[in-house]
Design a protein around this motif. Structure first.
Motif, PDB file in Angstrom:
ATOM      1  N   VAL A   1       0.838  -1.208   0.000  1.00 43.16           N
ATOM      2  CA  VAL A   1       0.000   0.000   0.000  1.00 43.16           C
ATOM      3  C   VAL A   1       0.872   1.258   0.000  1.00 43.16           C
ATOM      4  O   VAL A   1       0.621   2.199  -0.767  1.00 43.16           O
ATOM      5  CB  VAL A   1      -0.984  -0.003   1.196  1.00 43.16           C
ATOM      6  CG1 VAL A   1      -1.645   1.350   1.370  1.00 43.16           C
ATOM      7  CG2 VAL A   1      -2.032  -1.094   1.002  1.00 43.16           C
ATOM      8  N   LEU A   2       1.891   1.278   0.829  1.00 41.90           N
ATOM      9  CA  LEU A   2       2.767   2.452   0.887  1.00 41.90           C
ATOM     10  C   LEU A   2       3.542   2.634  -0.420  1.00 41.90           C
ATOM     11  O   LEU A   2       3.762   3.761  -0.866  1.00 41.90           O
ATOM     12  CB  LEU A   2       3.716   2.352   2.083  1.00 41.90           C
ATOM     13  CG  LEU A   2       3.033   2.445   3.448  1.00 41.90           C
ATOM     14  CD1 LEU A   2       3.993   2.071   4.571  1.00 41.90           C
ATOM     15  CD2 LEU A   2       2.438   3.829   3.676  1.00 41.90           C
ATOM     16  N   THR A   3       3.936   1.532  -1.045  1.00 44.93           N
ATOM     17  CA  THR A   3       4.598   1.625  -2.348  1.00 44.93           C
ATOM     18  C   THR A   3       3.659   2.257  -3.373  1.00 44.93           C
ATOM     19  O   THR A   3       4.057   3.159  -4.112  1.00 44.93           O
ATOM     20  CB  THR A   3       5.060   0.229  -2.827  1.00 44.93           C
ATOM     21  OG1 THR A   3       6.003  -0.304  -1.895  1.00 44.93           O
ATOM     22  CG2 THR A   3       5.711   0.304  -4.198  1.00 44.93           C
ATOM     23  N   LYS A   4       2.409   1.794  -3.410  1.00 43.94           N
ATOM     24  CA  LYS A   4       1.427   2.362  -4.348  1.00 43.94           C
ATOM     25  C   LYS A   4       1.204   3.850  -4.095  1.00 43.94           C
ATOM     26  O   LYS A   4       1.093   4.639  -5.025  1.00 43.94           O
ATOM     27  CB  LYS A   4       0.104   1.608  -4.276  1.00 43.94           C
ATOM     28  CG  LYS A   4       0.141   0.239  -4.891  1.00 43.94           C
ATOM     29  CD  LYS A   4      -1.216  -0.414  -4.832  1.00 43.94           C
ATOM     30  CE  LYS A   4      -1.191  -1.843  -5.286  1.00 43.94           C
ATOM     31  NZ  LYS A   4      -0.846  -2.044  -6.663  1.00 43.94           N
ATOM     32  N   MET A   5       1.133   4.219  -2.810  1.00 48.47           N
ATOM     33  CA  MET A   5       0.931   5.622  -2.469  1.00 48.47           C
ATOM     34  C   MET A   5       2.087   6.471  -3.001  1.00 48.47           C
ATOM     35  O   MET A   5       1.869   7.498  -3.646  1.00 48.47           O
ATOM     36  CB  MET A   5       0.824   5.799  -0.954  1.00 48.47           C
ATOM     37  CG  MET A   5       0.693   7.262  -0.521  1.00 48.47           C
ATOM     38  SD  MET A   5       0.991   7.520   1.232  1.00 48.47           S
ATOM     39  CE  MET A   5       2.760   7.273   1.341  1.00 48.47           C
ATOM     40  N   LEU A   6       3.310   6.031  -2.746  1.00 48.45           N
ATOM     41  CA  LEU A   6       4.484   6.793  -3.187  1.00 48.45           C
ATOM     42  C   LEU A   6       4.573   6.847  -4.710  1.00 48.45           C
ATOM     43  O   LEU A   6       4.882   7.897  -5.280  1.00 48.45           O
ATOM     44  CB  LEU A   6       5.753   6.195  -2.579  1.00 48.45           C
ATOM     45  CG  LEU A   6       5.859   6.348  -1.054  1.00 48.45           C
ATOM     46  CD1 LEU A   6       7.001   5.494  -0.513  1.00 48.45           C
ATOM     47  CD2 LEU A   6       6.035   7.807  -0.664  1.00 48.45           C
TER      48      LEU A   6
ATOM     49  N   GLY B   1       4.357  10.036  -7.755  1.00 52.28           N
ATOM     50  CA  GLY B   1       5.370  10.258  -8.777  1.00 52.28           C
ATOM     51  C   GLY B   1       6.751   9.735  -8.436  1.00 52.28           C
ATOM     52  O   GLY B   1       7.709   9.960  -9.177  1.00 52.28           O
ATOM     53  N   VAL B   2       6.879   9.023  -7.321  1.00 54.37           N
ATOM     54  CA  VAL B   2       8.169   8.450  -6.935  1.00 54.37           C
ATOM     55  C   VAL B   2       8.409   7.210  -7.795  1.00 54.37           C
ATOM     56  O   VAL B   2       7.496   6.404  -7.990  1.00 54.37           O
ATOM     57  CB  VAL B   2       8.176   8.077  -5.435  1.00 54.37           C
ATOM     58  CG1 VAL B   2       9.482   7.427  -5.034  1.00 54.37           C
ATOM     59  CG2 VAL B   2       7.885   9.298  -4.579  1.00 54.37           C
ATOM     60  N   CYS B   3       9.633   7.052  -8.301  1.00 53.52           N
ATOM     61  CA  CYS B   3       9.930   5.883  -9.139  1.00 53.52           C
ATOM     62  C   CYS B   3       9.809   4.615  -8.309  1.00 53.52           C
ATOM     63  O   CYS B   3       9.972   4.633  -7.083  1.00 53.52           O
ATOM     64  CB  CYS B   3      11.316   5.983  -9.782  1.00 53.52           C
ATOM     65  SG  CYS B   3      12.694   5.710  -8.662  1.00 53.52           S
ATOM     66  N   ASN B   4       9.533   3.482  -8.969  1.00 49.54           N
ATOM     67  CA  ASN B   4       9.257   2.225  -8.296  1.00 49.54           C
ATOM     68  C   ASN B   4      10.369   1.808  -7.341  1.00 49.54           C
ATOM     69  O   ASN B   4      10.099   1.400  -6.210  1.00 49.54           O
ATOM     70  CB  ASN B   4       8.996   1.123  -9.320  1.00 49.54           C
ATOM     71  CG  ASN B   4       8.741  -0.208  -8.654  1.00 49.54           C
ATOM     72  OD1 ASN B   4       9.655  -1.007  -8.469  1.00 49.54           O
ATOM     73  ND2 ASN B   4       7.502  -0.438  -8.268  1.00 49.54           N
TER      74      ASN B   4
END
Length: 124
Positions: A80-85, A89-92
């Motif tokens: 979830v936090l990865t998806k939010m970031l 616009g944060v790169c994967n």
């Protein structure tokens, strides 16, 4: 249920590796987390003694119920936090690394609000 951040990382790694379909071995965990085999061996001993994992005679690691609960909670936070970031616009690669740090410290209240926000936007 309060355990150390490193233990949460090990449990999450076991969960992720087990979802790939084959048995989880200590060497796989060491490779995934970028730690030494002796470090994994020590961590597995502690997790086994505390009832979070089981190991069979071949060294295959399995999550026990209470280990699986923690692993699933941490993995959900990570995704979830990865998806939010990424949505910001944060790169994967950076999003995944930052989510790994955040997943251990974000409060339950804040995490639930982040989840609600992403659900409302249809992102999860």
């Amino acid at each position: 249920m309060q355990i150390r951040e490193s233990a949460e990382d090990y449990l999450e790694a076991i969960l992720v590796l087990s979802r790939k379909g084959s048995g989880v071995r200590s060497v796989d965990i060491a490779t995934m987390l970028g730690v030494s085999k002796p470090s994994v061996s020590h961590a597995m001993k502690l997790l086994r003694e505390d009832g979070y994992i089981a190991m069979d005679r071949y060294g295959t690691v399995t999550l026990m119920e209470k280990g699986a609960e923690i692993a699933n909670r941490i993995y959900e936070r990570h995704t979830v936090l990865t998806k939010m970031l990424e949505g910001l616009g944060v790169c994967n690669e950076v999003a995944r690394a930052d989510a790994c740090k955040m997943e251990h410290d974000v409060s339950d209240e804040s995490f639930e609000k982040i989840k609600e926000h992403l659900k409302a936007k249809g992102e999860i």
